[in-house]
Design a protein around this motif. Structure first.
Motif, PDB file in Angstrom:
ATOM      1  N   UNK A  41      24.812  55.456  38.143  1.00 19.02           N
ATOM      2  CA  UNK A  41      26.021  55.005  37.468  1.00 19.02           C
ATOM      3  C   UNK A  41      26.873  54.194  38.443  1.00 19.02           C
ATOM      4  N   UNK A  42      27.891  53.553  37.887  1.00 18.87           N
ATOM      5  CA  UNK A  42      28.869  52.803  38.663  1.00 18.87           C
ATOM      6  C   UNK A  42      30.240  53.310  38.246  1.00 18.87           C
ATOM      7  N   UNK A  43      31.092  53.609  39.223  1.00 18.24           N
ATOM      8  CA  UNK A  43      32.481  53.981  38.939  1.00 18.24           C
ATOM      9  C   UNK A  43      33.359  52.771  39.216  1.00 18.24           C
ATOM     10  N   UNK A  44      34.232  52.476  38.275  1.00 18.26           N
ATOM     11  CA  UNK A  44      35.172  51.360  38.392  1.00 18.26           C
ATOM     12  C   UNK A  44      36.580  51.927  38.424  1.00 18.26           C
ATOM     13  N   UNK A  45      37.377  51.491  39.416  1.00 16.32           N
ATOM     14  CA  UNK A  45      38.714  52.027  39.613  1.00 16.32           C
ATOM     15  C   UNK A  45      39.758  50.916  39.641  1.00 16.32           C
ATOM     16  N   UNK A  46      40.866  51.143  38.943  1.00 13.99           N
ATOM     17  CA  UNK A  46      42.041  50.255  39.028  1.00 13.99           C
ATOM     18  C   UNK A  46      43.256  51.087  38.647  1.00 13.99           C
ATOM     19  N   UNK A  47      44.222  51.154  39.566  1.00  9.86           N
ATOM     20  CA  UNK A  47      45.426  51.954  39.338  1.00  9.86           C
ATOM     21  C   UNK A  47      44.995  53.368  38.938  1.00  9.86           C
ATOM     22  N   UNK A  48      45.406  53.862  37.773  1.00 11.84           N
ATOM     23  CA  UNK A  48      45.027  55.210  37.335  1.00 11.84           C
ATOM     24  C   UNK A  48      43.878  55.202  36.338  1.00 11.84           C
ATOM     25  N   UNK A  49      43.230  54.054  36.183  1.00 11.28           N
ATOM     26  CA  UNK A  49      42.124  53.926  35.232  1.00 11.28           C
ATOM     27  C   UNK A  49      40.802  54.099  35.961  1.00 11.28           C
ATOM     28  N   UNK A  50      39.896  54.874  35.368  1.00 11.35           N
ATOM     29  CA  UNK A  50      38.527  54.977  35.877  1.00 11.35           C
ATOM     30  C   UNK A  50      37.568  54.780  34.718  1.00 11.35           C
ATOM     31  N   UNK A  51      36.591  53.935  34.938  1.00  8.88           N
ATOM     32  CA  UNK A  51      35.527  53.695  33.969  1.00  8.88           C
ATOM     33  C   UNK A  51      34.215  54.044  34.666  1.00  8.88           C
ATOM     34  N   UNK A  52      33.361  54.767  33.977  1.00  3.45           N
ATOM     35  CA  UNK A  52      32.037  55.070  34.507  1.00  3.45           C
ATOM     36  C   UNK A  52      31.013  54.322  33.667  1.00  3.45           C
ATOM     37  N   UNK A  53      30.242  53.467  34.327  1.00  2.00           N
ATOM     38  CA  UNK A  53      29.158  52.748  33.655  1.00  2.00           C
ATOM     39  C   UNK A  53      27.890  53.571  33.773  1.00  2.00           C
ATOM     40  N   UNK A  54      27.254  53.828  32.645  1.00  2.00           N
ATOM     41  CA  UNK A  54      25.967  54.516  32.636  1.00  2.00           C
ATOM     42  C   UNK A  54      24.919  53.560  32.082  1.00  2.00           C
ATOM     43  N   UNK A  55      23.683  53.784  32.452  1.00  2.00           N
ATOM     44  CA  UNK A  55      22.596  52.883  32.068  1.00  2.00           C
ATOM     45  C   UNK A  55      22.051  53.249  30.688  1.00  2.00           C
TER      46      UNK A  55
END
Length: 124
Positions: A41-55
């Protein structure tokens, strides 16, 4: 001790880690790759937002198409006008300009590289 919820992160399946990650990095997210994990997976961070990309090996179908309406995520902020302008400056597609909704949120909606609609707003 507070036992309530404190945060939420969004999970986005993607068929192309690189393409999706590059889009979010372009709009200011920091990417951390976990390709060697048992579940890559990939974790994406900006300010208080987190997005996890799954395949995923199947096509990503945004909520509005799959279910007939709905966003794929809702980012809460008080700086909607500034964020909308920053995204417009990066040529990100704004699908709904900043306005007040019938449910009294001040929000705009942008489209990501996978066709997801992300609302950015807050209650008035």
């Amino acid at each position: 001790m507070n036992k309530g919820f404190s945060h939420c992160l969004q999970i986005f399946p993607t068929s192309n880690f690189e393409k999706t990650s590059e889009f979010y990095e372009r709009i200011g997210f920091r990417a951390v790759n976990y390709f060697d994990a048992a579940e890559p997976h990939v974790c994406l961070y900006k300010d208080s937002i987190e997005i996890v990309l799954t395949k995923t090996e199947i096509e990503v179908v945004p909520n509005r198409i799959r279910y007939g309406y709905g966003y794929d995520a809702y980012f809460i902020t008080y700086g909607q006008r500034e964020i909308q302008q920053a995204l417009m400056d990066l040529d990100v597609k704004i699908v709904r300009a900043l306005s007040t909704t019938d449910y009294y949120n001040h929000e705009f909606v942008f489209e990501d590289v996978d066709g997801r609609w992300i609302a950015v707003g807050n209650k008035l």
